[in-house]
Scaffold this active site. Structure first.
Site, PDB file in Angstrom:
ATOM      1  N   CYS A   1      48.361  36.813  42.954  1.00 54.34           N
ATOM      2  CA  CYS A   1      48.399  35.442  42.762  1.00 54.34           C
ATOM      3  C   CYS A   1      47.802  34.695  41.561  1.00 54.34           C
ATOM      4  O   CYS A   1      46.477  35.278  41.110  1.00 54.34           O
ATOM      5  CB  CYS A   1      48.138  34.678  44.052  1.00 54.34           C
ATOM      6  SG  CYS A   1      49.001  35.509  45.481  1.00 54.34           S
TER       7      CYS A   1
ATOM      8  N   ARG B   1      51.057  38.023  36.009  1.00 53.36           N
ATOM      9  CA  ARG B   1      50.747  38.743  37.296  1.00 53.36           C
ATOM     10  C   ARG B   1      51.689  38.836  38.454  1.00 53.36           C
ATOM     11  O   ARG B   1      51.117  39.553  39.559  1.00 53.36           O
ATOM     12  CB  ARG B   1      49.347  37.836  37.983  1.00 53.36           C
ATOM     13  CG  ARG B   1      48.080  37.725  36.709  1.00 53.36           C
ATOM     14  CD  ARG B   1      47.516  36.344  37.185  1.00 53.36           C
ATOM     15  NE  ARG B   1      46.771  36.542  38.299  1.00 53.36           N
ATOM     16  CZ  ARG B   1      45.562  37.093  38.284  1.00 53.36           C
ATOM     17  NH1 ARG B   1      44.939  37.358  37.283  1.00 53.36           N
ATOM     18  NH2 ARG B   1      44.747  37.233  39.550  1.00 53.36           N
TER      19      ARG B   1
ATOM     20  N   TRP C   1      52.382  35.497  45.285  1.00 53.12           N
ATOM     21  CA  TRP C   1      52.982  36.366  45.476  1.00 53.12           C
ATOM     22  C   TRP C   1      52.843  36.795  47.091  1.00 53.12           C
ATOM     23  O   TRP C   1      51.550  36.508  47.763  1.00 53.12           O
ATOM     24  CB  TRP C   1      52.209  37.718  44.995  1.00 53.12           C
ATOM     25  CG  TRP C   1      53.063  39.063  45.132  1.00 53.12           C
ATOM     26  CD1 TRP C   1      53.173  39.782  46.211  1.00 53.12           C
ATOM     27  CD2 TRP C   1      53.968  39.593  44.340  1.00 53.12           C
ATOM     28  NE1 TRP C   1      54.261  40.972  45.944  1.00 53.12           N
ATOM     29  CE2 TRP C   1      54.646  40.728  44.901  1.00 53.12           C
ATOM     30  CE3 TRP C   1      54.647  39.150  42.927  1.00 53.12           C
ATOM     31  CZ2 TRP C   1      55.673  41.494  44.318  1.00 53.12           C
ATOM     32  CZ3 TRP C   1      55.667  39.991  42.501  1.00 53.12           C
ATOM     33  CH2 TRP C   1      56.037  41.090  43.142  1.00 53.12           C
TER      34      TRP C   1
ATOM     35  N   ASN D   1      44.045  32.920  46.787  1.00 56.24           N
ATOM     36  CA  ASN D   1      44.434  34.401  46.245  1.00 56.24           C
ATOM     37  C   ASN D   1      43.461  35.349  47.252  1.00 56.24           C
ATOM     38  O   ASN D   1      42.469  35.307  47.443  1.00 56.24           O
ATOM     39  CB  ASN D   1      44.121  34.678  44.928  1.00 56.24           C
ATOM     40  CG  ASN D   1      44.471  35.969  44.535  1.00 56.24           C
ATOM     41  OD1 ASN D   1      45.251  36.589  45.026  1.00 56.24           O
ATOM     42  ND2 ASN D   1      44.234  36.208  43.225  1.00 56.24           N
ATOM     43  N   GLY D   2      44.449  36.266  47.853  1.00 58.84           N
ATOM     44  CA  GLY D   2      43.549  37.066  48.844  1.00 58.84           C
ATOM     45  C   GLY D   2      44.157  37.241  50.362  1.00 58.84           C
ATOM     46  O   GLY D   2      45.327  36.624  50.443  1.00 58.84           O
TER      47      GLY D   2
ATOM     48  N   GLU E   1      38.604  63.759  41.972  1.00 54.12           N
ATOM     49  CA  GLU E   1      38.838  62.518  41.257  1.00 54.12           C
ATOM     50  C   GLU E   1      37.460  62.055  40.545  1.00 54.12           C
ATOM     51  O   GLU E   1      37.562  61.554  39.534  1.00 54.12           O
ATOM     52  CB  GLU E   1      39.274  61.357  42.164  1.00 54.12           C
ATOM     53  CG  GLU E   1      39.568  60.088  41.371  1.00 54.12           C
ATOM     54  CD  GLU E   1      40.187  59.800  40.150  1.00 54.12           C
ATOM     55  OE1 GLU E   1      40.457  58.772  39.841  1.00 54.12           O
ATOM     56  OE2 GLU E   1      41.181  60.802  39.788  1.00 54.12           O
TER      57      GLU E   1
ATOM     58  N   LYS F   1      37.266  61.691  36.593  1.00 56.55           N
ATOM     59  CA  LYS F   1      36.845  60.336  36.076  1.00 56.55           C
ATOM     60  C   LYS F   1      35.800  60.539  35.001  1.00 56.55           C
ATOM     61  O   LYS F   1      35.620  59.934  33.836  1.00 56.55           O
ATOM     62  CB  LYS F   1      36.163  59.275  37.068  1.00 56.55           C
ATOM     63  CG  LYS F   1      37.686  58.707  37.648  1.00 56.55           C
ATOM     64  CD  LYS F   1      38.130  57.883  36.740  1.00 56.55           C
ATOM     65  CE  LYS F   1      39.415  57.297  37.096  1.00 56.55           C
ATOM     66  NZ  LYS F   1      40.517  58.380  36.695  1.00 56.55           N
TER      67      LYS F   1
ATOM     68  N   GLU G   1      36.738  62.435  31.830  1.00 59.82           N
ATOM     69  CA  GLU G   1      37.387  61.614  31.151  1.00 59.82           C
ATOM     70  C   GLU G   1      36.724  60.696  30.185  1.00 59.82           C
ATOM     71  O   GLU G   1      37.168  60.561  29.001  1.00 59.82           O
ATOM     72  CB  GLU G   1      38.323  60.907  32.021  1.00 59.82           C
ATOM     73  CG  GLU G   1      39.672  61.633  32.562  1.00 59.82           C
ATOM     74  CD  GLU G   1      40.558  60.718  33.317  1.00 59.82           C
ATOM     75  OE1 GLU G   1      41.728  60.703  33.210  1.00 59.82           O
ATOM     76  OE2 GLU G   1      39.863  59.846  34.323  1.00 59.82           O
TER      77      GLU G   1
ATOM     78  N   HIS H   1      31.579  80.300  47.631  1.00 58.38           N
ATOM     79  CA  HIS H   1      32.483  81.402  47.124  1.00 58.38           C
ATOM     80  C   HIS H   1      32.512  81.154  45.651  1.00 58.38           C
ATOM     81  O   HIS H   1      33.433  81.352  44.747  1.00 58.38           O
ATOM     82  CB  HIS H   1      33.822  81.207  47.698  1.00 58.38           C
ATOM     83  CG  HIS H   1      33.955  81.251  49.234  1.00 58.38           C
ATOM     84  ND1 HIS H   1      34.261  82.554  49.726  1.00 58.38           N
ATOM     85  CD2 HIS H   1      34.004  80.421  50.171  1.00 58.38           C
ATOM     86  CE1 HIS H   1      34.289  82.519  50.970  1.00 58.38           C
ATOM     87  NE2 HIS H   1      33.869  81.228  51.268  1.00 58.38           N
TER      88      HIS H   1
ATOM     89  N   LYS I   1      47.427  56.720  27.757  1.00 61.65           N
ATOM     90  CA  LYS I   1      47.425  56.108  29.074  1.00 61.65           C
ATOM     91  C   LYS I   1      48.755  56.630  29.791  1.00 61.65           C
ATOM     92  O   LYS I   1      48.843  56.951  30.933  1.00 61.65           O
ATOM     93  CB  LYS I   1      47.653  54.524  29.016  1.00 61.65           C
ATOM     94  CG  LYS I   1      47.965  53.721  30.025  1.00 61.65           C
ATOM     95  CD  LYS I   1      46.570  53.780  31.000  1.00 61.65           C
ATOM     96  CE  LYS I   1      46.950  53.260  32.396  1.00 61.65           C
ATOM     97  NZ  LYS I   1      45.523  53.425  33.404  1.00 61.65           N
TER      98      LYS I   1
END
Length: 607
Positions: free
Chosen positions: A2, A27, A74, A98-99, A479, A483, A486, A502, A602
């Site tokens: 929003c 948005r 939204w 918003n939220g 992940e 990160k 990257e 192991h 990207k």
């Protein structure tokens, strides 16, 4: 996401607000509205659909007044109708929000018992009535707003105006971004500096928990304890940009801190907070009888799929296979008739994922895609899509798209369990409430940024890092390692903690930090046992856990990062935040190009 705009100055506010709202169209939204003060009274114009509908309403019934607020909504709580559009108002207060207000039901019941009459299905309206409640008790507008803020639970941004107060605009931020713009005898409030660019390039950003009093001549900022604080004025240059970095050095940092907001918007599409039920898209397949689920993705999105595997198998008791698209497309996989294939992609254009999708489609699978771009190739080739509402993600290393993928997958896994009868319908409200708590807990995790920043400076000095996790924290370990690789170019590997003996334990010495993700759960003791094996060999352990887990781990841990205590359902989503922050700050310390790391793109649109 929003959009919020506020204006207080000497010119008619409504046209300025409308133009600012147009800059927030990127948005996403499904209704819009404006409220101003006309001779001291609150007057509104709202419209369903796009801004040209609001513009027509303002052309036919103009609003005067030099102070006002506007909003692109939204829909979260309540359908995207004119009645549910913002601003929401009582006779004394108008607000834009918003939220998600997590405790709106309790507040609404209390306020209704006190005589408040609600006009909408939204959670947002409760804020207007709560501020009005404190005004009716004799508090001045500033004090009424401050008192109301203390009762709100959730992640949100707010703009508030008051009847007969033509020189006061209140803004507040908890989890969702908000900026104050400085003009000449005029001030502005906006969701980001981009919305305010035509009016001013002098901007201050509210920090977490802040609220601000805005008059025509300036702004007074308060922190969460109501103490007056200074927030620096920055000169921005966003006039030609689609999005700006806000109060951040890099887009990646901005996107990490947007997660409470965008997770809330993604959740809003898949749960009904009012009756605490799921609202998943209709599938051309019966989830109750699906024999098998195949999840296919690349990179970070594949780790979202691995977390989802645990959820589907736990909640729905269904066999799930997760594969990376570049391998799947060449191994001529045998797929069961009537199976469901789930494809996950931020861009919706990932070449390997698209090729795997077409293979599954040719072999009779129902195709469900989880994408951030509804018009993408993967979305168009799918039978049904679950869109993540992460907004534009500029940083190459995915952050907010990943956590939005996770919340969409969590909702789908719960829905599959309900369809199959492996989750009792009585548990649905509890699980929905747990999902709705995610933005607040993410915001709480983000509040530890400074602690993680300090630790990252030490991580930036090493050449190798190990990440360990068990159960659905194993994909978060993967992940975290990805990160760090990257964007900092530090070699890092993620392992299932039980696999330590192991092979990876051979790498452990005082020069290899081992980051262990282990909130207290059924596997905590086993993970801590693996951690002790590292410590016994001189390894430096960074433990990410909740307070209980940190206390039980003892004093031999090199560094600790505290997570909030949360339901196991959402724990992997919360655990993603500290590994993102750790990688980001390590990369900044090393001086790498955080937003555009070398050799990476990207969207991978070629094999």
């Amino acid at each position: 996401m929003c959009g919020i705009v506020g204006v207080i100055g000497g010119k008619p506010a409504a046209p300025i607000i409308l133009e600012a709202l147009k800059r927030l169209e990127y948005r996403g939204y499904d209704s819009a509205g404006v409220a101003t003060l006309s001779h001291g009274d609150i007057v509104r114009r709202r419209a369903e659909g796009k801004l040209f509908n609001l513009e027509k309403a303002l052309d036919s019934h103009p609003l005067d007044g030099t102070i006002g607020i506007g909003h692109t909504r939204w829909a979260t709580h309540g359908a995207p109708t004119e009645r549910n559009a913002h601003p929401h108002a009582t006779e004394r207060v108008a607000i834009v929000h918003n939220g998600i207000i997590e405790n709106f039901r309790d507040l609404r019941e209390r306020l209704t018992a006190g005589g408040a009459v609600f006009q909408t299905e939204t959670d947002s309206e409760v804020v207007a009535h709560l501020v009005t409640h404190y005004l009716d008790k004799g508090l001045a507008p500033r004090q009424a707003a401050a008192a109301a803020l203390k009762e709100l639970e959730g992640a949100f941004a707010l703009g508030i105006i008051f009847k007969d107060e033509d020189d006061l605009l209140i803004g507040a931020r908890r989890g969702s971004p908000l900026a104050v713009g400085y003009g000449v005898h005029a001030m502005y409030l906006g969701s980001d500096a981009f919305a305010l660019a035509p009016m001013t390039n002098r901007v201050s950003f509210l920090e977490e928990g802040d609220w601000v009093e805005i008059t025509r001549e300036g702004a007074v900022f308060h922190n969460a304890d109501d103490d007056i604080v200074e927030r620096p004025i920055r000169i921005t240059d966003v006039s030609t940009a689609l999005v700006d970095k806000g109060n951040h050095r890099h887009f990646m940092a901005k996107e990490i801190f947007e997660q409470p907001e965008v997770i809330g918007h993604t959740l809003a599409n898949y749960v009904n907070p009012v009756d605490e039920t799921l609202r998943l898209p209709k599938l051309p397949i019966d989830l109750a009888t699906v024999p098998h689920i195949t999840i296919i993705a690349c990179g970070t999105a594949s780790y979202a799929g691995l977390v989802a595997k645990y959820w589907f198998e736990r909640f729905a008791r269904i066999s799930v296979e997760v594969d990376i698209a570049s391998e799947f497309r060449y191994r001529e996989a045998a797929l069961p008739a009537g199976g469901l294939a789930i494809f996950i992609s931020q861009s919706g254009e990932t070449a390997d994922t698209l090729a795997a999708l077409r293979y599954c489609k040719a072999h009779g699978q129902t195709i469900l895609s989880i994408v951030n771009v509804a018009e993408s190739s993967i979305a168009r080739d799918s039978d049904v899509i679950m869109r993540t509402h992460a907004g534009p993600e500029i940083g190459v290393a995915s952050t907010k798209a990943f956590t939005c993928q996770l919340v969409a997958l969590a909702a789908l896994a719960i829905g599959t369990g309900l369809a199959r009868g492996t989750i009792d319908a009585a548990d649905e409200p509890r699980l929905v409430r747990t999902l709705l708590e995610t933005p607040r807990h993410v915001a709480e995790m983000l509040s530890r940024d400074s602690e993680i920043h300090a630790l990252a400076g030490e991580i930036a000095k090493v050449r190798d890092v190990l990440y360990l996790g068990r159960g659905h924290f194993f994909p978060i370990a993967l992940e975290g390692a990805l990160k760090l690789k990257e964007i900092s170019y530090i070699h890092a590997e993620g392992y299932a903690a039980g696999e330590l003996k192991h092979g990876p334990i051979a790498l452990v010495d005082e020069n290899v930090p081992v980051i262990v993700i282990a909130p207290v759960d059924a596997l905590y003791e086993k993970t801590i046992s693996n951690m002790q094996e590292v410590i016994a060999r001189g390894g430096k352990v960074v433990l990410i856990s909740d307070r209980e887990g940190l206390d039980r781990a003892g004093d031999q841990v090199w560094a600790k990062i505290e997570m909030p205590k949360v339901d196991p359902l959402i724990a992997p989503i919360i655990a993603a935040i500290p590994v993102q922050l750790l990688a980001y700050h390590a990369a900044v310390a090393k001086g790498t190009d955080v937003d555009q790391p070398r050799n990476l793109a990207k969207s991978v649109t070629v094999e």
